[in-house]
Design an enzyme around this catalytic site. Sequence first.
Site, PDB file in Angstrom:
ATOM      1  N   CYS A 125      48.497 -31.298 -26.443  1.00 56.18           N
ATOM      2  CA  CYS A 125      47.041 -31.427 -26.445  1.00 56.18           C
ATOM      3  C   CYS A 125      46.544 -32.803 -26.882  1.00 56.18           C
ATOM      4  O   CYS A 125      45.370 -33.120 -26.689  1.00 56.18           O
ATOM      5  CB  CYS A 125      46.416 -30.349 -27.327  1.00 56.18           C
ATOM      6  SG  CYS A 125      46.755 -28.672 -26.756  1.00 56.18           S
ATOM      7  N   HIS A 137      38.606 -27.223 -23.059  1.00 54.28           N
ATOM      8  CA  HIS A 137      39.770 -27.983 -23.517  1.00 54.28           C
ATOM      9  C   HIS A 137      40.743 -28.216 -22.370  1.00 54.28           C
ATOM     10  O   HIS A 137      41.743 -27.513 -22.218  1.00 54.28           O
ATOM     11  CB  HIS A 137      40.444 -27.197 -24.654  1.00 54.28           C
ATOM     12  CG  HIS A 137      41.669 -27.823 -25.220  1.00 54.28           C
ATOM     13  ND1 HIS A 137      41.960 -29.172 -25.119  1.00 54.28           N
ATOM     14  CD2 HIS A 137      42.713 -27.278 -25.907  1.00 54.28           C
ATOM     15  CE1 HIS A 137      43.100 -29.424 -25.725  1.00 54.28           C
ATOM     16  NE2 HIS A 137      43.585 -28.279 -26.197  1.00 54.28           N
ATOM     17  N   CYS A 140      45.540 -30.857 -32.871  1.00 50.74           N
ATOM     18  CA  CYS A 140      46.760 -30.079 -33.119  1.00 50.74           C
ATOM     19  C   CYS A 140      47.616 -30.176 -31.868  1.00 50.74           C
ATOM     20  O   CYS A 140      47.120 -30.393 -30.767  1.00 50.74           O
ATOM     21  CB  CYS A 140      46.433 -28.635 -33.451  1.00 50.74           C
ATOM     22  SG  CYS A 140      45.537 -27.743 -32.161  1.00 50.74           S
ATOM     23  N   GLY A 162      51.053 -28.537 -29.732  1.00 56.41           N
ATOM     24  CA  GLY A 162      52.030 -27.480 -29.567  1.00 56.41           C
ATOM     25  C   GLY A 162      53.397 -27.888 -30.096  1.00 56.41           C
ATOM     26  O   GLY A 162      53.752 -29.068 -30.084  1.00 56.41           O
TER      27      GLY A 162
END
Length: 412
Positions: A115, A366, A396, A398
């Site tokens: 992300c 997103h 954040c 993954g």
Amino acid sequence: MATSRLQSVVSQFIPGVKPLDKIQQKNPDDVVITLAIRTPLTRARKGGFKDTQLDGILFKLLEQVNQRSNLSPALVEDICVGNVNDPKAAYYARAAALAAGYPVTTSASTVNRFCSSGLKAVQDIANAITLGSIEIGLAVGAESMTDQAPPFRAFADEIMAANQDAVDCLMPMGQTSENVGKDFNITRDLQDRYAAESYRRAEVAQKAGWFDDEIVPITVTQEDGKQYTLTKDEGPRWGTTFESLSKIRPAFPDFGDKSTGGNSSQVTDGAAAVLLMKRSKALELGQPIMAKFVGATVAGLPPRIMGIGPSVAVPKLLAQHNLSVDDIDLFELNEAFASMAVYCRDTLKIDWEKMNVRGGAIALGHPLGATGARQIVTGLSEARRRKAKVLVTTMCIGTGQGMAGLFVNEQL
């Protein structure tokens, strides 16, 4: 220029120079942002980009960069595109750049740090400029979540047998959100109230036209053969309330009952672009200086609670520059899930009035690879509106990582 550089070097050794003042000093070798734009964010599989694939989105955004930068595309030496889901993104990036008017001398690549890929692209281009590898580069984040990601397989047996953290890298993101909710007592009530405020802020910002200077219009052809010009984000649902969100059923019942389609980020298509060069080059070319890139960093944490990555990345970044949370005027913190957003806000003790002022991924959407760059575009637009100086964007990631970037707004 030599005098300016000397003054900057000398200032590093002057007693009493505060860290906040230090990062705001102007040096010819600073890496600066001269353009920051994005597409509208549209709902995956049913929104404005549903019939426009990743290469088409990239092409249309790069065309806009060419039109709005007042810069010969031949001067852009490298383009780095952050993307998560598409294994052919590198082909698309290069082809889209050539079609959009960049010459064969402009190279292109892709980067995937989940992300935060868009922010990683910015960091990579900035680092290349700092090292002298290139003078001018374009960082892009782009994602078509309408196009399904290829199937994911389990890891090799040796990896699965090594330790639980390695196995946890396979956890679905929804499961990690439920883990955060359970481990840190982030209740469904807290998550829904956070999400309702994200929607409210996005509605206020959209009605007031605050997004207008960051979004470029994109014309697409849909399956009906008609052309449409996209100008606004499709995610904000005006009138969303805590009461309406509290009626939505859990999205991941196998793992818990706190995360829902209403308090989690939306599945979205979109892209954002950030043009970077040294300050000296921007002045030479008469380019507008929007902001200074100060730095970015990444930090790791257990994969099973990957969402709280900003809570470890932000302190690391601030410590590198001897800053505190109170020194930061604006935060753009990715709302992958309300569980992690609430945890990070409260753990970092961020004043909520300074965080995601225009709403975040819960309300806006997103597009995975795009959000890291989109946050910079939105943050700089908001910084200009309120004349704020220092911006932090944080994600954040993954598999249990966090990333954060530090910028100084110069549009005061």
